[in-house]
Design a protein around this motif. Structure first.
Motif, mmCIF file in Angstrom:
data_model
loop_
_atom_site.group_PDB
_atom_site.id
_atom_site.type_symbol
_atom_site.label_atom_id
_atom_site.label_comp_id
_atom_site.label_asym_id
_atom_site.label_seq_id
_atom_site.Cartn_x
_atom_site.Cartn_y
_atom_site.Cartn_z
ATOM 1 N N VAL A 210 2.811 99.189 -24.874
ATOM 2 C CA VAL A 210 1.822 98.142 -24.588
ATOM 3 C C VAL A 210 2.415 96.771 -24.895
ATOM 4 N N TYR A 211 3.098 96.664 -26.040
ATOM 5 C CA TYR A 211 3.725 95.381 -26.392
ATOM 6 C C TYR A 211 4.805 95.011 -25.381
ATOM 7 N N PHE A 212 5.563 96.011 -24.957
ATOM 8 C CA PHE A 212 6.602 95.801 -23.947
ATOM 9 C C PHE A 212 5.979 95.306 -22.645
ATOM 10 N N LEU A 213 4.858 95.886 -22.266
ATOM 11 C CA LEU A 213 4.154 95.478 -21.051
ATOM 12 C C LEU A 213 3.655 94.038 -21.167
ATOM 13 N N GLU A 214 3.170 93.656 -22.367
ATOM 14 C CA GLU A 214 2.710 92.284 -22.567
ATOM 15 C C GLU A 214 3.857 91.289 -22.389
ATOM 16 N N GLN A 215 5.032 91.657 -22.855
ATOM 17 C CA GLN A 215 6.195 90.789 -22.671
ATOM 18 C C GLN A 215 6.512 90.593 -21.189
ATOM 19 N N ILE A 216 6.446 91.695 -20.445
ATOM 20 C CA ILE A 216 6.734 91.610 -19.011
ATOM 21 C C ILE A 216 5.726 90.704 -18.317
ATOM 22 N N LEU A 217 4.455 90.883 -18.642
ATOM 23 C CA LEU A 217 3.407 90.078 -18.003
ATOM 24 C C LEU A 217 3.573 88.605 -18.344
#
Length: 509
Positions: A210-217
């Protein structure tokens, strides 16, 4: 159907549990909105494609019937990401585990070339004997796709039924058996190449993903047009902050103040260590240069603050040493018993302590002030020293006359005191001033004797004169009152003797 049903990216709500290399792994299937949807711009398509490419471990590139040049061009962004994120030296840890690319081509005909041959042919370089710039750009894209290497797989899937408008209402029994069989093969193929998402050599769990996805977004929404550079910057931001913190902690451990050379050496060592950590952990190769420049700029800002703190601490320390030496020189100016040896010892101690303890950029400035202050104090002390010593010796000779005459009654002490007094007073009268006395060898002898008595590394008479004088006075009083009566009197020096009051005086009666 013709109109778009999938908006953005859809996630299958329940993860599918698979056994991958003996480890139970939750697999999430994503469905992305197709390219060139009605009412959507190319920028939107690029964001969707970039997000799907970065966050997934298997990217299924779904193409109808054949491979077009536009399909290959769209992969250029994915390839650039692969070069940045995955393009590490072989043998070192990679930033991300490369996503596997599955070319899924749906076509109605099964004769002719295989899908793998079709992919290989589509990715083959186009002859460019005339040096056409457009063809050269196309070939650059094809060359860059080589970075995918063995991660690229091709698979074909026939149409499920000729009546496409009824597909949503049909069950598997009504579909083309070849399609059903190939579909099952596709499921097995995908399940076989799935691997957990790995970032920085570590398998992600749910919260980390989830944190990784937030970085991408954050990276994708940062700019109007998503680029590999913007993605790399966001992913490198955390690493940059850690490296900057490492540098700051190293510099905070320094015991300020330091000399400018020592501070520069410490800065270079800490910077090199921070840069080494960044080189080992950063994402990307080409666009990471901007992150390196940013880290260098941030380090320079911190270093400037350290320089200012070093200047402040240096000024504070040198000012304290200067003030201490100034007070010390003022104290030496008003010694009860003037001593050139004691002044020189204090002068040397101040100078040495300042040279050893005052460090940093303020040292040069305070050294100039220190030299002026010490020189002025030394000149003033030398000027007053002979006058004070002369006056003190005159007073001392008169005191010793009284002591030798009335207290101790040592005639030699009285005579020596008279000689000293007459010499001091007569010489100055004969040669007009006391200054002329200071060049006389006899005065030099007196000064040498005085210095020997007043100050030595063992005994400082200026400090102990009063206690010693008090004790000596008590001893004299005791001797005068009790010592002579009990033990008799034996003198080493001649003394006054009044015969009229002696024990053999004639009786008056």
């Amino acid at each position: 159907m013709r109109d778009t049903k999938t908006k953005g990216i859809w996630v299958w709500g329940t993860p599918i549990e698979l056994d991958i290399d003996g480890v139970s792994t939750s697999v999430l299937y994503l469905d992305t909105e197709g390219f060139e949807s009605v009412g959507k711009s190319n920028v939107y398509d690029d964001r969707i494609f970039a997000l799907a490419n970065v966050m997934s471990s298997v990217l299924i590139y779904n193409l109808p019937e054949t491979i077009r040049e536009a399909d290959i061009s769209r992969l250029s962004f994915a390839v650039e990401l692969a070069e940045e994120f995955y393009g590490r030296v072989k043998g070192q840890d990679v930033a991300f585990e490369p996503a596997k690319l599955l070319w899924l081509i749906q076509r109605d005909f099964l004769q002719g070339k295989s899908v793998q041959e079709m992919v290989d042919e589509a990715l083959r370089r186009v002859p460019n004997n005339d040096g056409d710039k457009n063809i050269e750009m196309v070939n650059q894209i094809r060359d860059s796709l080589a970075v995918m290497g063995d991660n690229s797989t091709a698979f074909s899937l026939p149409q499920p039924h000729l009546q496409r408008t009824k597909l949503c209402d049909m069950k598997d029994g009504e579909l083309d058996p070849i399609y059903v069989r190939k579909r099952e093969q596709l499921k097995q193929l995908v399940a076989g190449i799935i691997r957990p998402k790995i970032v920085q050599g570590k398998t992600l769990n749910g919260k980390e993903f989830v944190y990784f996805l937030e970085q991408i977004l954050e990276a994708l929404n940062k700019g109007e047009i998503p680029s590999t550079g913007s993605l790399v910057e966001v992913f490198n931001k955390g690493i940059l902050d850690r490296c900057l913190k490492l540098y700051s902690e190293k510099m905070e451990k320094l015991g300020l103040p330091l000399s400018e050379t020592a501070l520069q050496d410490a800065h270079e060592r800490s910077r090199d260590e921070a840069m080494q950590v960044f080189d080992q952990q950063h994402f990307g190769r080409h666009h990471a240069k901007k992150s390196v420049m940013q880290l260098d700029e941030e380090i320079e800002k911190v270093y400037k603050n350290v320089i200012m703190a070093n200047e402040y601490q240096s000024s504070k320390l040198c000012e304290a040493l200067y003030t201490g030496c100034e007070d010390k020189m003022d104290q030496l100016q008003v010694l009860r018993l003037p001593s050139m040896a004691k002044f020189n010892a204090g002068f040397l101690q101040c100078n040495q302590s300042f040279e050893l303890e005052c460090v940093g950029p303020s040292k040069a400035n305070y050294e100039q002030r220190m030299k002026k202050m010490l020189g002025k104090s030394r000149s003033l002390f030398i000027k007053e020293y002979n006058h004070r010593l002369f006056n003190w010796l005159v007073a001392f000779s008169l005191v010793m006359v009284v002591v030798g005459r009335f207290i101790i009654k040592f005639i030699l002490i009285e005579i020596g005191a008279w000689i000293l007094f007459i010499f001091l007073e007569t010489y100055t009268r004969m040669f007009w001033s006391a200054e002329s006395l200071y060049y006389n060898p006899a005065w030099h002898f007196i000064v040498a004797t005085w210095e020997t008595l007043v100050y030595s590394p063992i005994l400082d008479l200026d400090r102990w004169a009063l206690p010693m004088g008090f004790m000596l006075a008590i001893a004299i009083v005791y001797w005068r009152c009790y010592g002579g009566r009990k033990h008799g009197t034996r003198w080493l020096l001649p003394l006054y003797n009044n015969h009229k009051s002696g024990p053999n005086r004639p009786r008056s009666d």
